[in-house]
Design an enzyme around this catalytic site. Sequence first.
Site, PDB file in Angstrom:
ATOM      1  N   LEU A 145      77.413  -3.046  47.651  1.00  0.00           N
ATOM      2  CA  LEU A 145      76.830  -1.750  46.859  1.00  0.00           C
ATOM      3  C   LEU A 145      77.698  -1.198  46.311  1.00  0.00           C
ATOM      4  O   LEU A 145      79.010  -0.849  46.597  1.00  0.00           O
ATOM      5  CB  LEU A 145      76.219  -0.877  47.850  1.00  0.00           C
ATOM      6  CG  LEU A 145      74.936  -1.328  48.876  1.00  0.00           C
ATOM      7  CD1 LEU A 145      74.481  -0.057  49.714  1.00  0.00           C
ATOM      8  CD2 LEU A 145      73.904  -1.570  47.736  1.00  0.00           C
ATOM      9  N   ASP A 146      77.455  -0.683  44.973  1.00  0.00           N
ATOM     10  CA  ASP A 146      78.581   0.121  44.287  1.00  0.00           C
ATOM     11  C   ASP A 146      78.863   1.277  45.078  1.00  0.00           C
ATOM     12  O   ASP A 146      78.290   1.874  45.898  1.00  0.00           O
ATOM     13  CB  ASP A 146      77.965   0.729  42.846  1.00  0.00           C
ATOM     14  CG  ASP A 146      77.408  -0.435  41.975  1.00  0.00           C
ATOM     15  OD1 ASP A 146      78.001  -1.448  42.174  1.00  0.00           O
ATOM     16  OD2 ASP A 146      76.623  -0.229  40.987  1.00  0.00           O
ATOM     17  N   ARG A 147      80.128   1.881  44.698  1.00  0.00           N
ATOM     18  CA  ARG A 147      80.668   3.195  45.401  1.00  0.00           C
ATOM     19  C   ARG A 147      79.722   4.293  45.241  1.00  0.00           C
ATOM     20  O   ARG A 147      79.427   4.930  45.923  1.00  0.00           O
ATOM     21  CB  ARG A 147      81.858   3.320  44.882  1.00  0.00           C
ATOM     22  CG  ARG A 147      82.452   4.948  45.072  1.00  0.00           C
ATOM     23  CD  ARG A 147      83.670   5.201  44.488  1.00  0.00           C
ATOM     24  NE  ARG A 147      84.015   6.460  44.900  1.00  0.00           N
ATOM     25  CZ  ARG A 147      84.435   7.459  44.239  1.00  0.00           C
ATOM     26  NH1 ARG A 147      84.490   7.223  43.063  1.00  0.00           N
ATOM     27  NH2 ARG A 147      84.604   8.734  44.923  1.00  0.00           N
ATOM     28  N   GLU A 148      78.824   4.174  44.063  1.00  0.00           N
ATOM     29  CA  GLU A 148      77.983   5.426  43.598  1.00  0.00           C
ATOM     30  C   GLU A 148      76.705   5.242  44.431  1.00  0.00           C
ATOM     31  O   GLU A 148      75.983   6.160  44.392  1.00  0.00           O
ATOM     32  CB  GLU A 148      77.960   5.404  42.117  1.00  0.00           C
ATOM     33  CG  GLU A 148      79.051   5.662  41.336  1.00  0.00           C
ATOM     34  CD  GLU A 148      79.951   4.374  40.981  1.00  0.00           C
ATOM     35  OE1 GLU A 148      81.050   4.561  40.414  1.00  0.00           O
ATOM     36  OE2 GLU A 148      79.430   3.226  41.540  1.00  0.00           O
ATOM     37  N   THR A 149      76.262   4.071  44.992  1.00  0.00           N
ATOM     38  CA  THR A 149      75.024   3.969  45.399  1.00  0.00           C
ATOM     39  C   THR A 149      74.968   4.132  46.936  1.00  0.00           C
ATOM     40  O   THR A 149      76.101   3.623  47.595  1.00  0.00           O
ATOM     41  CB  THR A 149      74.648   2.258  45.141  1.00  0.00           C
ATOM     42  OG1 THR A 149      74.616   2.103  43.787  1.00  0.00           O
ATOM     43  CG2 THR A 149      73.079   2.211  45.658  1.00  0.00           C
TER      44      THR A 149
END
Length: 302
Positions: A145-149
């Site tokens: 997962l993206d860091r932001e997600t």
Amino acid sequence: MGRQQQGHGKAPLPMRDGVAASYLWLPEGQWPDMLTFMVQRYPDVNEASWRERMARGDVVDADGTPLHPASAYRRGMRIFYYRELERETPIPFSEQILFQDEHLVVVDKPHFLPMIPTGRFLHETLLVRLKKTLGEEELTPIHRLDRETAGVVIFSRRQSSRGAYQSMFQKRVIEKEYEALAPRLEGREFPFTYRSRMVDGDKFFLMREEPGEPNSETLIDVIEHRADATLYRLRPHTGRKHQLRVHLSSLGIPIVNDAFYPVALPCKQDDVSQPLKLLARAIAFTDPLSGLRREFASARSL
């Protein structure tokens, strides 16, 4: 900065505080000694630091023999060392373990926490946190997962069964469901499928769309309309980097607090006040080893 030791036999340095040893194959070149090479290879780490690490025995060859500043440089040799950061900003959000058996650990990841060590993140990553909690050196994410997600992500505990689970993602037999908060989309019948051709963008961390054969596909539906935004259910049928963010942005409804799409904003560094409103809500699949139906859902909400 080197690669973390995984799946290459036993590392000569043990896991330390959740951090596995990194390794490096020494390239072709002429250096008078190991210290000169390390300082040149890693300009962010000063000479005094390398001398200190070598004195501690934290830089070794594949047999575990400590390397010293004056040790000879030999092309093709594999060396091991620990990645260290002088300063690392704490990320004030916690992960939750949703499920674990002998093969898998399923985790509910918070926003802002990177999956694996990279750049300015080492201990404040989901992988290193879990390795500290569980004391398991072999732990490896099966997908990212993206860091932001935020949301559900699966880790493998065993190298022997990892391939069976990884192949589910490659074959696209995993059912993934996301939720996103974004502006209301007018003039469309829901649900509908959005397809496009996604390629690497001009900046190394961005993606963009171009004309041509679609290579990304997302089923988009509405969960509820709110006063200031709409909550969407997203089911990606492909797993392109930033796929959901690009697709909603292309439809004119970029996800709330997206700092990359449609315009890449200046890096907010350690500002954690405005999380991207994207959540990996659930994952479901038939377990390739047991044949059982597995379903895991995040306890978080947008």
